[in-house]
Every structure is written in structure tokens, then in C-alpha cells.
Design a protein around this motif. Structure first.
Motif, mmCIF file in Angstrom:
data_model
loop_
_atom_site.group_PDB
_atom_site.id
_atom_site.type_symbol
_atom_site.label_atom_id
_atom_site.label_comp_id
_atom_site.label_asym_id
_atom_site.label_seq_id
_atom_site.Cartn_x
_atom_site.Cartn_y
_atom_site.Cartn_z
ATOM 1 N N GLU A 172 0.830 -1.206 0.000
ATOM 2 C CA GLU A 172 0.000 0.000 0.000
ATOM 3 C C GLU A 172 0.866 1.260 0.000
ATOM 4 O O GLU A 172 0.572 2.226 -0.704
ATOM 5 N N GLU A 173 1.953 1.240 0.773
ATOM 6 C CA GLU A 173 2.851 2.388 0.825
ATOM 7 C C GLU A 173 3.575 2.582 -0.502
ATOM 8 O O GLU A 173 3.742 3.719 -0.971
ATOM 9 N N VAL A 174 3.990 1.494 -1.118
ATOM 10 C CA VAL A 174 4.663 1.577 -2.422
ATOM 11 C C VAL A 174 3.678 2.087 -3.479
ATOM 12 O O VAL A 174 4.017 2.940 -4.302
ATOM 13 N N ALA A 175 2.460 1.599 -3.443
ATOM 14 C CA ALA A 175 1.439 2.049 -4.393
ATOM 15 C C ALA A 175 1.200 3.550 -4.247
ATOM 16 O O ALA A 175 1.114 4.273 -5.245
ATOM 17 N N SER A 176 1.132 4.020 -3.016
ATOM 18 C CA SER A 176 0.936 5.444 -2.765
ATOM 19 C C SER A 176 2.123 6.258 -3.274
ATOM 20 O O SER A 176 1.952 7.314 -3.884
ATOM 21 N N ILE A 195 5.833 -12.136 4.089
ATOM 22 C CA ILE A 195 5.702 -12.433 5.509
ATOM 23 C C ILE A 195 4.240 -12.779 5.751
ATOM 24 O O ILE A 195 3.370 -11.904 5.662
ATOM 25 N N GLY A 196 3.997 -14.059 6.004
ATOM 26 C CA GLY A 196 2.601 -14.492 6.128
ATOM 27 C C GLY A 196 1.911 -14.339 4.793
ATOM 28 O O GLY A 196 2.359 -14.883 3.792
ATOM 29 N N ARG A 197 0.851 -13.544 4.776
ATOM 30 C CA ARG A 197 0.113 -13.311 3.534
ATOM 31 C C ARG A 197 0.434 -11.951 2.931
ATOM 32 O O ARG A 197 -0.180 -11.547 1.949
ATOM 33 N N GLU A 198 1.387 -11.236 3.522
ATOM 34 C CA GLU A 198 1.698 -9.883 3.081
ATOM 35 C C GLU A 198 3.122 -9.788 2.539
ATOM 36 O O GLU A 198 3.991 -10.561 2.926
ATOM 37 N N TYR A 199 3.336 -8.834 1.660
ATOM 38 C CA TYR A 199 4.665 -8.561 1.132
ATOM 39 C C TYR A 199 5.241 -7.332 1.815
ATOM 40 O O TYR A 199 4.514 -6.401 2.162
ATOM 41 N N ARG A 200 6.564 -7.306 1.952
ATOM 42 C CA ARG A 200 7.287 -6.139 2.436
ATOM 43 C C ARG A 200 8.414 -5.855 1.448
ATOM 44 O O ARG A 200 9.075 -6.772 0.966
ATOM 45 N N ILE A 201 8.620 -4.572 1.175
ATOM 46 C CA ILE A 201 9.617 -4.161 0.197
ATOM 47 C C ILE A 201 10.635 -3.268 0.906
ATOM 48 O O ILE A 201 10.260 -2.301 1.574
ATOM 49 N N SER A 202 11.914 -3.584 0.747
ATOM 50 C CA SER A 202 12.960 -2.802 1.408
ATOM 51 C C SER A 202 13.288 -1.552 0.596
ATOM 52 O O SER A 202 13.009 -1.470 -0.609
ATOM 53 N N GLU A 203 13.916 -0.588 1.263
ATOM 54 C CA GLU A 203 14.352 0.646 0.600
ATOM 55 C C GLU A 203 15.346 0.319 -0.518
ATOM 56 O O GLU A 203 15.288 0.914 -1.596
ATOM 57 N N ASP A 232 15.451 -2.440 -2.324
ATOM 58 C CA ASP A 232 14.710 -3.011 -3.456
ATOM 59 C C ASP A 232 13.990 -1.923 -4.244
ATOM 60 O O ASP A 232 13.913 -1.977 -5.474
ATOM 61 N N ILE A 233 13.485 -0.909 -3.554
ATOM 62 C CA ILE A 233 12.831 0.208 -4.244
ATOM 63 C C ILE A 233 13.862 0.971 -5.076
ATOM 64 O O ILE A 233 13.598 1.332 -6.224
ATOM 65 N N LYS A 234 15.047 1.196 -4.516
ATOM 66 C CA LYS A 234 16.099 1.895 -5.261
ATOM 67 C C LYS A 234 16.501 1.108 -6.505
ATOM 68 O O LYS A 234 16.639 1.683 -7.585
ATOM 69 N N MET A 235 16.662 -0.206 -6.376
ATOM 70 C CA MET A 235 17.006 -1.042 -7.538
ATOM 71 C C MET A 235 15.897 -0.983 -8.590
ATOM 72 O O MET A 235 16.168 -0.931 -9.792
ATOM 73 N N PHE A 236 14.640 -1.014 -8.137
ATOM 74 C CA PHE A 236 13.491 -0.922 -9.036
ATOM 75 C C PHE A 236 13.534 0.392 -9.817
ATOM 76 O O PHE A 236 13.381 0.408 -11.036
ATOM 77 N N GLU A 237 13.773 1.485 -9.106
ATOM 78 C CA GLU A 237 13.833 2.796 -9.760
ATOM 79 C C GLU A 237 15.019 2.883 -10.716
ATOM 80 O O GLU A 237 14.872 3.370 -11.840
ATOM 81 N N ASP A 238 16.181 2.415 -10.277
ATOM 82 C CA ASP A 238 17.374 2.471 -11.132
ATOM 83 C C ASP A 238 17.205 1.661 -12.409
ATOM 84 O O ASP A 238 17.683 2.052 -13.479
ATOM 85 N N SER A 239 16.516 0.535 -12.317
ATOM 86 C CA SER A 239 16.339 -0.318 -13.502
ATOM 87 C C SER A 239 15.375 0.287 -14.514
ATOM 88 O O SER A 239 15.326 -0.143 -15.654
#
Length: 57
Positions: free
Chosen positions: A5-9, A32-40, A42-49
Motif C-alpha cells: 500500500e505504501e509503495v502504491a501510494s 511475511i505471512g500473507r503480506e509482502y514487504r519491500i525494502s528501501e 529493493d525500491i532503489k534497484m526498481f527505480e534504477d532499472s
């Protein structure tokens, strides 16, 4: 760690879009359980790519 939700926002997209990025391995996440967590990192790698140009230092 960020929730989907935070990443979507952050990118002004729907949560289902973030889930799709994760499923298609465009964005790394930890499940984690039924939810995903994204690290800072991973977000930087996503943006750089997705950069359209290389920044000049």
C-alpha cells in the motif's frame, strides 16, 4: 520495510499493480505471512532499472 500500500501510494498506482510487479519479478519483496514487504534497497534497484537515461556525475 514498506507495505504494498505504501509503495502504491509512492508511485500513485493501485496496490494490484505493485502485486503484479512483484509477481513478474520487476520488484523484489519479502513475503511475511500473507503480506509482502519491500525494502528501501529493493525500491532503489526498481527505480534504477527503470531510468531512461544515465545520470552524469
Amino acid at each position: 520495510m514498506f507495505t504494498c500500500e505504501e509503495v502504491a501510494s509512492r508511485y500513485a498506482v493501485q496496490v494490484i499493480t505493485v502485486w503484479d510487479w512483484i509477481r513478474k519479478k520487476k520488484l523484489s519483496a519479502i513475503k511475511i505471512g500473507r503480506e509482502y514487504r519491500i525494502s528501501e534497497d529493493d525500491i532503489k534497484m526498481f527505480e534504477d532499472s527503470r531510468r531512461t537515461t544515465n545520470s552524469i556525475s
